[in-house]
Design a protein around this motif. Structure first.
Motif, PDB file in Angstrom:
ATOM      1  N   LEU A  53       6.358   7.044  32.515  1.00  0.00           N
ATOM      2  CA  LEU A  53       5.529   6.169  33.342  1.00  0.00           C
ATOM      3  C   LEU A  53       5.279   4.858  32.611  1.00  0.00           C
ATOM      4  N   ILE A  54       4.890   4.974  31.364  1.00  0.00           N
ATOM      5  CA  ILE A  54       4.716   3.830  30.474  1.00  0.00           C
ATOM      6  C   ILE A  54       5.572   4.119  29.255  1.00  0.00           C
ATOM      7  N   GLY A  55       6.453   3.196  28.907  1.00  0.00           N
ATOM      8  CA  GLY A  55       7.288   3.402  27.735  1.00  0.00           C
ATOM      9  C   GLY A  55       6.436   3.583  26.493  1.00  0.00           C
ATOM     10  N   VAL A  56       6.882   4.422  25.582  1.00  0.00           N
ATOM     11  CA  VAL A  56       6.121   4.702  24.361  1.00  0.00           C
ATOM     12  C   VAL A  56       5.851   3.410  23.599  1.00  0.00           C
ATOM     13  N   ASN A  57       6.793   2.479  23.617  1.00  0.00           N
ATOM     14  CA  ASN A  57       6.614   1.204  22.922  1.00  0.00           C
ATOM     15  C   ASN A  57       5.564   0.322  23.596  1.00  0.00           C
ATOM     16  N   ASN A  58       5.277   0.565  24.871  1.00  0.00           N
ATOM     17  CA  ASN A  58       4.350  -0.275  25.623  1.00  0.00           C
ATOM     18  C   ASN A  58       2.936   0.288  25.706  1.00  0.00           C
ATOM     19  N   VAL A  59       2.697   1.435  25.124  1.00  0.00           N
ATOM     20  CA  VAL A  59       1.358   2.018  25.122  1.00  0.00           C
ATOM     21  C   VAL A  59       0.507   1.194  24.150  1.00  0.00           C
ATOM     22  N   PRO A  60      -0.711   0.821  24.547  1.00  0.00           N
ATOM     23  CA  PRO A  60      -1.569   0.052  23.638  1.00  0.00           C
ATOM     24  C   PRO A  60      -1.776   0.789  22.308  1.00  0.00           C
ATOM     25  N   PRO A  61      -1.901   0.043  21.226  1.00  0.00           N
ATOM     26  CA  PRO A  61      -2.006   0.670  19.901  1.00  0.00           C
ATOM     27  C   PRO A  61      -3.129   1.709  19.789  1.00  0.00           C
ATOM     28  N   PHE A  62      -4.236   1.469  20.464  1.00  0.00           N
ATOM     29  CA  PHE A  62      -5.344   2.416  20.387  1.00  0.00           C
ATOM     30  C   PHE A  62      -4.950   3.776  20.957  1.00  0.00           C
ATOM     31  N   TRP A  63      -4.094   3.797  21.984  1.00  0.00           N
ATOM     32  CA  TRP A  63      -3.695   5.044  22.649  1.00  0.00           C
ATOM     33  C   TRP A  63      -2.370   5.592  22.124  1.00  0.00           C
ATOM     34  N   GLN A  64      -1.771   4.954  21.140  1.00  0.00           N
ATOM     35  CA  GLN A  64      -0.464   5.358  20.633  1.00  0.00           C
ATOM     36  C   GLN A  64      -0.459   6.809  20.135  1.00  0.00           C
ATOM     37  N   PHE A 114      19.212 -15.907  30.694  1.00  0.00           N
ATOM     38  CA  PHE A 114      20.573 -15.396  30.496  1.00  0.00           C
ATOM     39  C   PHE A 114      20.620 -13.911  30.820  1.00  0.00           C
ATOM     40  N   VAL A 115      21.833 -13.357  30.834  1.00  0.00           N
ATOM     41  CA  VAL A 115      22.026 -11.926  31.072  1.00  0.00           C
ATOM     42  C   VAL A 115      22.662 -11.340  29.820  1.00  0.00           C
ATOM     43  N   GLU A 116      22.118 -10.225  29.359  1.00  0.00           N
ATOM     44  CA  GLU A 116      22.615  -9.591  28.144  1.00  0.00           C
ATOM     45  C   GLU A 116      23.259  -8.255  28.491  1.00  0.00           C
ATOM     46  N   ASN A 117      24.360  -7.946  27.832  1.00  0.00           N
ATOM     47  CA  ASN A 117      25.007  -6.640  27.987  1.00  0.00           C
ATOM     48  C   ASN A 117      24.484  -5.700  26.915  1.00  0.00           C
ATOM     49  N   LEU A 118      24.005  -4.543  27.350  1.00  0.00           N
ATOM     50  CA  LEU A 118      23.542  -3.494  26.442  1.00  0.00           C
ATOM     51  C   LEU A 118      24.184  -2.187  26.861  1.00  0.00           C
ATOM     52  N   THR A 119      24.236  -1.239  25.938  1.00  0.00           N
ATOM     53  CA  THR A 119      24.628   0.100  26.356  1.00  0.00           C
ATOM     54  C   THR A 119      23.415   0.738  27.025  1.00  0.00           C
ATOM     55  N   ALA A 120      23.651   1.740  27.835  1.00  0.00           N
ATOM     56  CA  ALA A 120      22.544   2.417  28.512  1.00  0.00           C
ATOM     57  C   ALA A 120      21.589   3.024  27.491  1.00  0.00           C
ATOM     58  N   TRP A 121      22.118   3.552  26.393  1.00  0.00           N
ATOM     59  CA  TRP A 121      21.268   4.134  25.362  1.00  0.00           C
ATOM     60  C   TRP A 121      20.410   3.058  24.681  1.00  0.00           C
ATOM     61  N   ASP A 122      20.984   1.893  24.404  1.00  0.00           N
ATOM     62  CA  ASP A 122      20.206   0.799  23.814  1.00  0.00           C
ATOM     63  C   ASP A 122      19.078   0.363  24.748  1.00  0.00           C
ATOM     64  N   LEU A 123      19.358   0.344  26.031  1.00  0.00           N
ATOM     65  CA  LEU A 123      18.328  -0.024  27.003  1.00  0.00           C
ATOM     66  C   LEU A 123      17.190   1.002  27.001  1.00  0.00           C
ATOM     67  N   LEU A 124      17.534   2.294  26.971  1.00  0.00           N
ATOM     68  CA  LEU A 124      16.499   3.327  26.919  1.00  0.00           C
ATOM     69  C   LEU A 124      15.687   3.250  25.633  1.00  0.00           C
ATOM     70  N   GLN A 125      16.338   2.922  24.541  1.00  0.00           N
ATOM     71  CA  GLN A 125      15.610   2.776  23.282  1.00  0.00           C
ATOM     72  C   GLN A 125      14.655   1.588  23.342  1.00  0.00           C
ATOM     73  N   GLU A 126      15.102   0.512  23.936  1.00  0.00           N
ATOM     74  CA  GLU A 126      14.281  -0.696  24.011  1.00  0.00           C
ATOM     75  C   GLU A 126      13.105  -0.541  24.974  1.00  0.00           C
ATOM     76  N   VAL A 127      13.364   0.008  26.156  1.00  0.00           N
ATOM     77  CA  VAL A 127      12.328   0.077  27.189  1.00  0.00           C
ATOM     78  C   VAL A 127      11.397   1.266  26.979  1.00  0.00           C
ATOM     79  N   TYR A 128      11.953   2.440  26.704  1.00  0.00           N
ATOM     80  CA  TYR A 128      11.146   3.660  26.640  1.00  0.00           C
ATOM     81  C   TYR A 128      10.867   4.161  25.229  1.00  0.00           C
ATOM     82  N   GLY A 129      11.520   3.599  24.232  1.00  0.00           N
ATOM     83  CA  GLY A 129      11.280   4.023  22.862  1.00  0.00           C
ATOM     84  C   GLY A 129      11.948   5.332  22.485  1.00  0.00           C
ATOM     85  N   PHE A 130      13.000   5.722  23.195  1.00  0.00           N
ATOM     86  CA  PHE A 130      13.698   6.960  22.877  1.00  0.00           C
ATOM     87  C   PHE A 130      14.449   6.819  21.557  1.00  0.00           C
ATOM     88  N   GLU A 131      14.606   7.941  20.878  1.00  0.00           N
ATOM     89  CA  GLU A 131      15.346   7.990  19.619  1.00  0.00           C
ATOM     90  C   GLU A 131      16.265   9.195  19.632  1.00  0.00           C
TER      91      GLU A 131
END
Length: 159
Positions: A53-64, A114-131
């Motif tokens: 719902l909210i990417g892990v990277n986007n959660v406010p620091p207090f709620w991390q 501009f438009v950037e090309n990323l792999t789907a995995w890189d996009l998930l890492q960037e938006v949702y913080g997956f590892e």
């Protein structure tokens, strides 16, 4: 690790963890109504802080810290890593990859100006913080299972 076996190990472990959470709630509460209210609270919290719902990277620091204490985060991250993890690299205009997995496919991401090309995995890492940490995620889920079993045992034997 074969993705099929990895997926089912994570999924079965997560279902077991959530089931044992239910056992723990039943054991430590005094009646059904309290259990129902607490179940709604826990399910909502697990959905909110899991990272979809909210990417892990986007959660406010207090709620991390909340993102670390819900088993849903580890199940979601592990399942995404099983099917989408990719170690391919995108140089400026050359895509270097030896595998053809879903996570290695390129995605055009609009940026400011501009438009950037990323792999789907890189996009998930960037938006949702997956590892890509399958064994850590599986171990974390089993830690939740252990904690919930201990809580249920203590709750069943309380006076």
């Amino acid at each position: 690790i074969v993705p099929f076996v990895s997926y089912w190990a994570l999924f079965a472990s997560f279902v077991l963890a959530v089931t044992y959470l239910g056992h723990t709630l039943v054991a430590v509460t005094s009646n059904e109504q309290t259990t129902f209210i607490l179940t709604g609270f826990f399910i909502s919290t697990m959905a909110l802080f899991a990272g979809f719902l909210i990417g892990v990277n986007n959660v406010p620091p207090f709620w991390q810290f909340m993102t670390y204490i819900v088993p849903t985060r580890y199940a979601l991250n592990g399942i995404a890593a099983v099917f989408l993890a990719c170690d391919c690299s995108l140089d400026d205009e050359v895509f270097l990859c030896s595998t053809d997995t879903l996570g290695c496919r390129t995605v055009m991401v609009p940026r400011t100006g501009f438009v950037e090309n990323l792999t789907a995995w890189d996009l998930l890492q960037e938006v949702y913080g997956f590892e890509d940490r399958y064994w850590t995620d599986l171990g974390a889920i089993w830690l939740f299972i252990l904690i919930y079993r201990i809580g249920a045992t203590i709750g069943f034997y309380r006076v």
